[in-house]
Design an enzyme around this catalytic site. Structure first.
Site, short mmCIF file in Angstrom:
data_model
loop_
_atom_site.label_atom_id
_atom_site.label_comp_id
_atom_site.label_asym_id
_atom_site.label_seq_id
_atom_site.Cartn_x
_atom_site.Cartn_y
_atom_site.Cartn_z
N ARG A 26 -2.69 11.01 13.72
CA ARG A 26 -1.49 10.85 12.89
C ARG A 26 -0.69 12.15 12.76
NH1 ARG A 26 -3.10 8.53 7.32
NH2 ARG A 26 -4.95 9.81 7.67
N SER A 447 0.97 -0.63 -7.90
CA SER A 447 0.37 0.68 -7.63
C SER A 447 1.21 1.81 -8.21
CB SER A 447 0.21 0.89 -6.12
OG SER A 447 1.46 0.86 -5.47
N GLU A 498 -4.03 1.02 -9.72
CA GLU A 498 -4.74 0.89 -8.45
C GLU A 498 -5.23 2.23 -7.89
OE1 GLU A 498 -2.51 -1.54 -5.71
OE2 GLU A 498 -1.86 -2.90 -7.30
N CYS A 530 1.63 4.80 7.66
CA CYS A 530 0.66 4.18 8.56
C CYS A 530 -0.31 3.33 7.74
CB CYS A 530 -0.12 5.24 9.33
SG CYS A 530 0.90 6.29 10.38
N HIS A 655 4.47 -11.43 -5.24
CA HIS A 655 5.44 -10.42 -4.81
C HIS A 655 5.66 -10.52 -3.32
CE1 HIS A 655 7.52 -6.67 -4.18
NE2 HIS A 655 6.58 -6.28 -3.34
N HIS A 708 10.97 3.08 -1.17
CA HIS A 708 10.77 3.69 0.14
C HIS A 708 11.71 4.88 0.36
CE1 HIS A 708 8.89 -0.25 0.60
NE2 HIS A 708 8.13 0.32 1.50
N CYS A 740 8.78 -2.65 -4.83
CA CYS A 740 7.46 -2.63 -4.19
C CYS A 740 6.56 -1.69 -5.00
CB CYS A 740 7.58 -2.16 -2.73
SG CYS A 740 6.24 -2.72 -1.65
#
Length: 773
Positions: A26, A447, A498, A530, A655, A708, A740
């Site tokens: 990565r 989260s 979470e 990822c 969701h 995001h 999200c």
């Protein structure tokens, strides 16, 4: 008669459509995030990118043609927009570096931008039916395309320096327009005549750079195209047929269907066909292939991690090779972007399961074995074929794969399992009494930031540096912090954050029988994000509760409602590497029964709000509408089975994110969740247009905070978005929430963003009270 391995008559070529670009460890992810934090320079970022490309080409050097241009710093569709000079007006006027503008479209901000310099990021949605996200191209009537070939030509020059037998890879003109979104009342197909000259110019420049073949990806051809789009395909390739390069038109992700004859007769030198997902059409494709065309067959699954049955594959390829000879090419079914890089990194996987798998590098080895078998005869790879057969048989006969009790439970599923006790209107009244919430109630998707401290604690626990009890203490401290921060903010329905979860799917898979996990099986989802999909190898069962203790602890810290957070069966399925030895429906129903048990245990523990995320429901939709209903029937059935074993007073949320779902809104309504939260921030509430025609009966939370992006939404912006939503949905059924989960963000971003969200909800309530008064 010539045999299938008569070398004098045939030489099958091997090539690849694309390779994972994140790096073996990565490296791209960490280089991007370092650059965005101003911890490294653009020069250092680009150097890392160059090193990854070089390694990727070296890994593919045994192929006859190696893809060049498949590498991207963020997204290949966004790359194509820059190549075509198609930038949104909000950045087109900026005179900063191309790299800065690139990241502004991708994520709303570049490395050196301050919060006040942020712009609206490009809309992001799923790449066909995968879990990869692309940045949607924006077009208007006034869109002008201008060639910017620097990126692709620079990569070609790098490949030539390395001695790579290169094949440039581009998104085809029809698919590019098909993926685009009109930002006015324009017809994007009308732009084709403007677009084609730019492609012609680009192909000419690639020829001048030494390219013999160019791969044009047209996956739109596996969808149902109406007559106008089919005519556009013909028009496009008639215009490109005189290009000074040979064109390999690549289709993948399914069958060609009504587009088969059209595709095979296009004036291109070769066609790539997905022989894994389109195998039912393979015989017709081979029989109908014009005699002047190359046929590239995608025979290695580029979407899953199971070993290819090389013996069966070789058996069906031999007569095709005998017929087509040197006109037969072999490749993976699609770009290997969708699988992890290298299985050799895995040192902790069970040896049996390990023997069943192939990641990107191993898939290229499989490809070379098939090529050698066809070119030199099966005896030339006798040991490899024997080893492959042993692995295939081991998996098929393993008692670890099959659990009769689980199969019996699925066969005993009745329609009653999917029904709530009462209709939504009855439930809503009971829930309003049981959960007294204000107008425009606020919540989050589940989260909270996965901080450095959380990741270090998880790593220490995995390495046995700390005990289970020590890990539990650390996670409880993080949960308490998240609860206290939510209370300070004034959120109405809380979540535990979470902290203990590494991933919304992997976390559950680790506690279910029938799953296995890699250490380094990372796959790019978007940009630097990822995911490490768990491996669903056997029948699924839930030995014990998975989330109850954590949620119960969080509820003990507050008098406010605590929302239990689960991932739904369809999303667990779609975000896993799934079995290919039984139907997806059967696997999903097994998961549904396991989630149902968890839902009932949460309710028994006193949790009265339970969210079952189905973020990937739309993603699993077949690419052809004729197959939609079958999928939706079992997908919705699975959700309802998981959700509907509770009392009326228990409020069920779900969701969905980053999917165009307007065309399946009836199925979503049939899920009958009490509350659904969706992404609408990047689309400026456009996703809610469907509610002007469809009377959605239940409650909905349109996401108003684009998580995001590092940008922090102003309270006024949130208010404006919610006012738009209230034009379509009664305010009494609206929730205010991010689009999200917040795990990828930082607390210093999250706190002010959520504060603005809460302030906006208060302003909306005050305005509503004034109207009543």
């Amino acid at each position: 008669m010539a045999t299938a391995h008569d070398v004098s008559l045939q030489r099958v070529k091997l090539h690849n459509l694309g390779f994972p670009r994140i790096g073996n460890k990565r490296e791209l992810k960490f280089a991007l995030e370092s650059f965005w934090k101003n911890d490294s320079t653009a020069t250092e970022l680009l150097a890392t990118a160059g090193q990854i490309r070089s390694k990727n080409w070296t890994l593919q050097q045994s192929l006859d043609l190696v893809p060049v241009g498949d590498f991207s710093l963020y997204d290949q569709v966004l790359d194509m927009s820059f190549t075509l000079g198609n930038l949104p007006k909000r950045v087109a006027h900026l005179n900063d570096s191309e790299l800065d503008n690139y990241f502004r479209i991708a994520r709303g901000r570049s490395a050196n931008d301050s919060p006040c310099q942020c712009i609206h990021a490009g809309e992001m949605t799923k790449w066909f039916d995968t879990n990869y996200h692309y940045i949607v191209p924006e077009v208007t009537t006034d869109t002008v395309f201008t060639l910017n070939s620097a990126r692709i030509l620079a990569q070609v020059a790098e490949a030539k320096t390395q001695g790579v037998k290169f094949k440039p890879v581009l998104i085809g003109p029809v698919t590019y327009l098909w993926l685009s979104k009109e930002k006015d009342s324009s017809n994007k197909l009308a732009l084709l005549h403007k677009l084609l000259p730019v492609y012609q110019q680009l192909l000419t420049e690639l020829a001048q750079a030494g390219a013999e073949w160019v791969q044009l990806d047209e996956p739109a051809l596996v969808t149902e195209l109406d007559q106008a789009w089919q005519e556009a395909v013909t028009q496009a390739y008639q215009a490109l047929k005189f290009s000074p390069v040979k064109l390999l038109l690549a289709t993948y992700f399914g069958t060609l269907g009504d587009n088969l004859t059209l595709t095979l007769n296009l004036p291109v030198a070769g066609i790539h066909f997905d022989a894994v997902r389109g195998k039912a059409e393979l015989e017709q494709v081979v029989a109908s292939l014009p005699s002047d065309k190359v046929l590239s067959l995608g025979v290695i699954d580029g979407r899953n991690i199971w070993k290819t049955d090389l013996n069966i594959t070789l058996a069906y390829l031999q007569p095709i090779a005998a017929k087509l000879a040197e006109r037969l090419w072999l490749a993976p079914s699609c770009s290997l972007l969708h699988v992890p890089v290298n299985l050799d990194n895995e040192t902790k996987l069970d040896t049996d399961i390990l023997s069943w798998l192939a990641f990107a590098e191993q898939k290229l080895i499989e490809l070379t074995v098939l090529g050698k078998a066809l070119n030199d005869g099966p005896n030339a790879v006798g040991r490899e074929l024997a080893d492959n057969l042993a692995a295939i048989n081991s998996r098929h006969t393993s008692p670890r794969v099959h659990n009769p009790a689980v199969k019996a439970a699925v066969s005993n599923i009745s329609a009653q399992l999917g029904k709530r006790q009462s209709s939504y209107s009855v439930r809503a009244a009971k829930q309003a009494k049981h959960l007294p919430l204000p107008l425009y109630p606020t919540t989050t998707i589940g989260s909270f930031p996965q901080t450095k401290e959380i990741r270090q604690a998880r790593l220490a626990f995995k390495k046995h540096s700390i005990s289970a009890s020590e890990y539990e203490v650390k996670m409880k401290a993080e949960i308490e912090y998240a609860v206290r921060e939510q209370e300070k903010l004034g959120l109405d329905v809380l979540v535990h954050g979470e902290a203990e979860r590494n991933d919304m799917v992997e976390y559950f898979g680790e506690q279910l029988q029938g799953y296995a996990f890699s250490q380094f099986g990372w796959v790019q989802s978007y940009g630097s994000r990822c995911v490490k999909p768990p491996i669903l190898f056997g029948d699924i069962s839930r030995p014990q509760p998975m989330t109850v203790a954590w949620t119960k602890y969080a509820q003990s810290l507050t008098d406010k409602p605590m929302k239990g957070m689960l991932t739904g069966p369809v999303t667990i399925l779609n975000w896993s590497f799934v079995r290919d030895d039984q139907s997806r429906r059967d696997s999903c129903l097994q998961l549904a029964l396991a989630v149902r048990q968890e839902v009932q245990d949460l309710e028994a523990a006193g949790v009265n709000v339970i969210q079952i995320d189905e973020a990937a429901l739309r993603e699993g939709l077949p690419l052809r509408r004729a197959q939609w209903q079958s999928y939706l029937d079992w997908a919705v059935e699975a959700f309802r089975i998981s959700a509907n074993g509770v009392k009326d007073e228990t409020q069920i949320h779900t969701h969905m994110c980053y999917s165009e779902f307007n065309d399946i809104i009836a199925a979503i309504a049939h899920m009958d969740a009490d509350v659904i939260t969706i992404e609408t921030s990047r689309s400026d509430m456009e996703l809610l247009d469907v509610f002007e025609q469809f009377a959605y009966p239940n409650q909905i939370g349109p996401g108003v905070y684009d998580i995001h992006s590092p940008n922090i939404p102003a309270a006024e912006q949130v208010t404006k978005l919610m006012q738009k939503a209230a034009e379509r949905i009664p305010a009494q059924r609206l929730w205010v929430n991010p689009d999200c989960g917040l795990k990828t963000r930082q607390w210093h971003e999250v706190i002010p963003a959520l504060q603005n969200m809460v302030d906006a909800a208060k302003a909306l309530r005050a305005a509503a009270a004034e109207q009543v008064a």
